[in-house]
Motif scaffolding. Structure first.
Motif, PDB file in Angstrom:
ATOM      1  N   PHE B  34      32.242  46.596  38.795  1.00  0.00           N
ATOM      2  CA  PHE B  34      31.537  45.916  37.716  1.00  0.00           C
ATOM      3  C   PHE B  34      30.037  45.964  37.994  1.00  0.00           C
ATOM      4  O   PHE B  34      29.601  46.050  39.137  1.00  0.00           O
ATOM      5  CB  PHE B  34      31.948  44.435  37.642  1.00  0.00           C
ATOM      6  CG  PHE B  34      33.432  44.190  37.635  1.00  0.00           C
ATOM      7  CD1 PHE B  34      34.165  44.208  38.816  1.00  0.00           C
ATOM      8  CD2 PHE B  34      34.095  43.932  36.447  1.00  0.00           C
ATOM      9  CE1 PHE B  34      35.530  43.981  38.815  1.00  0.00           C
ATOM     10  CE2 PHE B  34      35.464  43.696  36.437  1.00  0.00           C
ATOM     11  CZ  PHE B  34      36.179  43.723  37.619  1.00  0.00           C
ATOM     12  N   THR B  51      37.936  50.046  35.520  1.00  0.00           N
ATOM     13  CA  THR B  51      39.231  49.609  36.060  1.00  0.00           C
ATOM     14  C   THR B  51      40.240  50.737  35.962  1.00  0.00           C
ATOM     15  O   THR B  51      41.340  50.557  35.458  1.00  0.00           O
ATOM     16  CB  THR B  51      39.753  48.360  35.329  1.00  0.00           C
ATOM     17  OG1 THR B  51      39.791  48.648  33.923  1.00  0.00           O
ATOM     18  CG2 THR B  51      38.890  47.157  35.576  1.00  0.00           C
ATOM     19  N   GLY B  94      36.016  44.625  42.899  1.00  0.00           N
ATOM     20  CA  GLY B  94      37.227  43.826  42.887  1.00  0.00           C
ATOM     21  C   GLY B  94      38.023  44.118  44.138  1.00  0.00           C
ATOM     22  O   GLY B  94      38.264  45.295  44.454  1.00  0.00           O
ATOM     23  N   SER B  95      38.429  43.078  44.830  1.00  0.00           N
ATOM     24  CA  SER B  95      39.062  43.232  46.136  1.00  0.00           C
ATOM     25  C   SER B  95      40.578  43.292  46.014  1.00  0.00           C
ATOM     26  O   SER B  95      41.233  42.261  45.884  1.00  0.00           O
ATOM     27  CB  SER B  95      38.665  42.061  47.041  1.00  0.00           C
ATOM     28  OG  SER B  95      39.317  42.134  48.286  1.00  0.00           O
ATOM     29  N   GLY B  96      41.123  44.512  46.078  1.00  0.00           N
ATOM     30  CA  GLY B  96      42.569  44.671  46.005  1.00  0.00           C
ATOM     31  C   GLY B  96      43.103  44.095  44.714  1.00  0.00           C
ATOM     32  O   GLY B  96      42.570  44.332  43.640  1.00  0.00           O
ATOM     33  N   ASN B  97      44.153  43.281  44.798  1.00  0.00           N
ATOM     34  CA  ASN B  97      44.695  42.645  43.591  1.00  0.00           C
ATOM     35  C   ASN B  97      44.595  41.133  43.703  1.00  0.00           C
ATOM     36  O   ASN B  97      45.415  40.402  43.152  1.00  0.00           O
ATOM     37  CB  ASN B  97      46.144  43.072  43.383  1.00  0.00           C
ATOM     38  CG  ASN B  97      47.040  42.569  44.504  1.00  0.00           C
ATOM     39  OD1 ASN B  97      46.561  42.134  45.542  1.00  0.00           O
ATOM     40  ND2 ASN B  97      48.339  42.630  44.301  1.00  0.00           N
ATOM     41  N   THR B  98      43.590  40.672  44.400  1.00  0.00           N
ATOM     42  CA  THR B  98      43.445  39.232  44.635  1.00  0.00           C
ATOM     43  C   THR B  98      42.689  38.507  43.538  1.00  0.00           C
ATOM     44  O   THR B  98      42.767  37.293  43.449  1.00  0.00           O
ATOM     45  CB  THR B  98      42.692  38.988  45.951  1.00  0.00           C
ATOM     46  OG1 THR B  98      41.349  39.473  45.803  1.00  0.00           O
ATOM     47  CG2 THR B  98      43.364  39.682  47.117  1.00  0.00           C
ATOM     48  N   GLY B  99      41.933  39.252  42.745  1.00  0.00           N
ATOM     49  CA  GLY B  99      41.055  38.618  41.776  1.00  0.00           C
ATOM     50  C   GLY B  99      39.695  38.269  42.347  1.00  0.00           C
ATOM     51  O   GLY B  99      38.784  37.869  41.620  1.00  0.00           O
ATOM     52  N   LYS B 100      39.563  38.420  43.655  1.00  0.00           N
ATOM     53  CA  LYS B 100      38.289  38.083  44.304  1.00  0.00           C
ATOM     54  C   LYS B 100      37.248  39.157  44.003  1.00  0.00           C
ATOM     55  O   LYS B 100      37.554  40.343  43.976  1.00  0.00           O
ATOM     56  CB  LYS B 100      38.524  38.002  45.809  1.00  0.00           C
ATOM     57  CG  LYS B 100      37.290  37.861  46.674  1.00  0.00           C
ATOM     58  CD  LYS B 100      37.691  37.841  48.140  1.00  0.00           C
ATOM     59  CE  LYS B 100      36.490  37.810  49.067  1.00  0.00           C
ATOM     60  NZ  LYS B 100      36.908  37.775  50.490  1.00  0.00           N
ATOM     61  N   LEU B 101      36.000  38.747  43.763  1.00  0.00           N
ATOM     62  CA  LEU B 101      34.890  39.662  43.530  1.00  0.00           C
ATOM     63  C   LEU B 101      33.990  39.685  44.762  1.00  0.00           C
ATOM     64  O   LEU B 101      33.646  38.656  45.309  1.00  0.00           O
ATOM     65  CB  LEU B 101      34.085  39.228  42.311  1.00  0.00           C
ATOM     66  CG  LEU B 101      34.826  39.219  40.975  1.00  0.00           C
ATOM     67  CD1 LEU B 101      33.911  38.694  39.872  1.00  0.00           C
ATOM     68  CD2 LEU B 101      35.335  40.614  40.626  1.00  0.00           C
ATOM     69  N   PHE B 103      30.304  40.822  45.830  1.00  0.00           N
ATOM     70  CA  PHE B 103      29.020  41.156  45.240  1.00  0.00           C
ATOM     71  C   PHE B 103      28.136  41.915  46.223  1.00  0.00           C
ATOM     72  O   PHE B 103      28.139  41.636  47.435  1.00  0.00           O
ATOM     73  CB  PHE B 103      28.283  39.880  44.824  1.00  0.00           C
ATOM     74  CG  PHE B 103      28.803  39.227  43.583  1.00  0.00           C
ATOM     75  CD1 PHE B 103      29.978  38.496  43.602  1.00  0.00           C
ATOM     76  CD2 PHE B 103      28.108  39.332  42.382  1.00  0.00           C
ATOM     77  CE1 PHE B 103      30.464  37.892  42.449  1.00  0.00           C
ATOM     78  CE2 PHE B 103      28.583  38.723  41.232  1.00  0.00           C
ATOM     79  CZ  PHE B 103      29.760  38.008  41.267  1.00  0.00           C
ATOM     80  N   GLY B 104      27.366  42.865  45.680  1.00  0.00           N
ATOM     81  CA  GLY B 104      26.298  43.456  46.461  1.00  0.00           C
ATOM     82  C   GLY B 104      25.141  42.477  46.590  1.00  0.00           C
ATOM     83  O   GLY B 104      25.185  41.375  46.047  1.00  0.00           O
TER      84      GLY B 104
END
Lengths: 118, 113
Positions: B34, B51, B94-101, B103-104
């Motif tokens: 994103f 995605t 997006g980190s794997g399938n965790t929903g966690k983002l 950020f740079g």
């Protein structure tokens, strides 16, 4: 559709005091996130809820930070006692989907609470 | 390990000239990527997302990004900068399938008249 509501917008406290932030996500959103954004850095995840259960709190400093999401709706994040390095913007975000589906469904971020610890 | 690196902390362009904000990622999974923009004292706004569909992604306000797996990059471009584009831009993984983002560090875009 109303956005993610956060309060207060700004808070100034002295070190060692306690503070609480509140977040009301978009109605019906299952997943709620708290991020910490230190000045000059990107946001970092503190805790992730799905409904009223914790999915990930691995980066939450549990000796001083706590969070809850009772009834799976709004959420509070507390810091006790605060340290100078806790000065940051605390962002709340929500997603209609659970965990990995959030990447497709998207996220809505609140405007954040700017905390200054002096 | 999952990580995002924004290669420039600050980019300055003249109004009407092209914009290029660079982002590299590292991911053990097929990534979701994103770009978000943050104007001063405003919330984070999604510009575009990748995605696993088309590798060239078009977003709002004339921005687009190209996913290049071989280069592990997801650079953001815009043909012609506008004064209103001045803001902080974040590349997000997006980190794997965790929903966690993840950020740079962010890139500050300055647009000069």
């Amino acid at each position: 559709e109303a956005g993610v509501a956060q309060s207060p917008r700004y808070k100034i406290i002295e070190k060692r005091q306690s503070v609480a932030f509140w977040c009301n996500p978009i109605s019906g959103h299952a997943t709620l996130y708290w991020y910490q954004q230190i000045l000059g850095q990107g946001p970092k995840l503190l805790i992730q809820f799905q409904n009223n259960g914790v999915v990930d709190d691995s980066q939450l400093p549990k000796d001083r930070f706590s969070a809850e999401r009772l009834k799976g709706v709004d959420s509070t994040l507390k810091i006790q006692p605060a340290k100078l390095e806790d000065s940051a913007v605390y962002l709340c975000a929500s997603s209609a989907a659970g965990t990995g589906d959030s990447y497709n469904y998207g996220y809505t971020f609140g405007s954040g609470t700017r905390l200054t610890v002096v | 390990a999952q990580s995002v690196t924004q290669l420039d902390s600050h980019v300055s362009v003249s109004e009407g000239t092209p914009v290029l904000l660079r982002c590299n990622y590292s991911s053990s999974y097929s990534p979701s990527l994103f770009w978000y923009v943050q104007h001063p004292n405003k919330g984070l706004q999604l510009l575009l997302k990748y995605t696993s569909a088309a590798t060239l992604v078009k977003g709002i306000n004339g921005f687009e990004a190209e996913f290049k797996k071989s280069e592990t990059s997801f650079h953001l471009t815009k043909p012609s900068a506008h004064m209103s584009d001045a803001a902080e831009y974040f590349c997000v993984l997006g980190s794997g399938n965790t929903g966690k983002l993840i950020f740079g560090q962010g890139t500050t875009l300055q647009v000069k008249p």
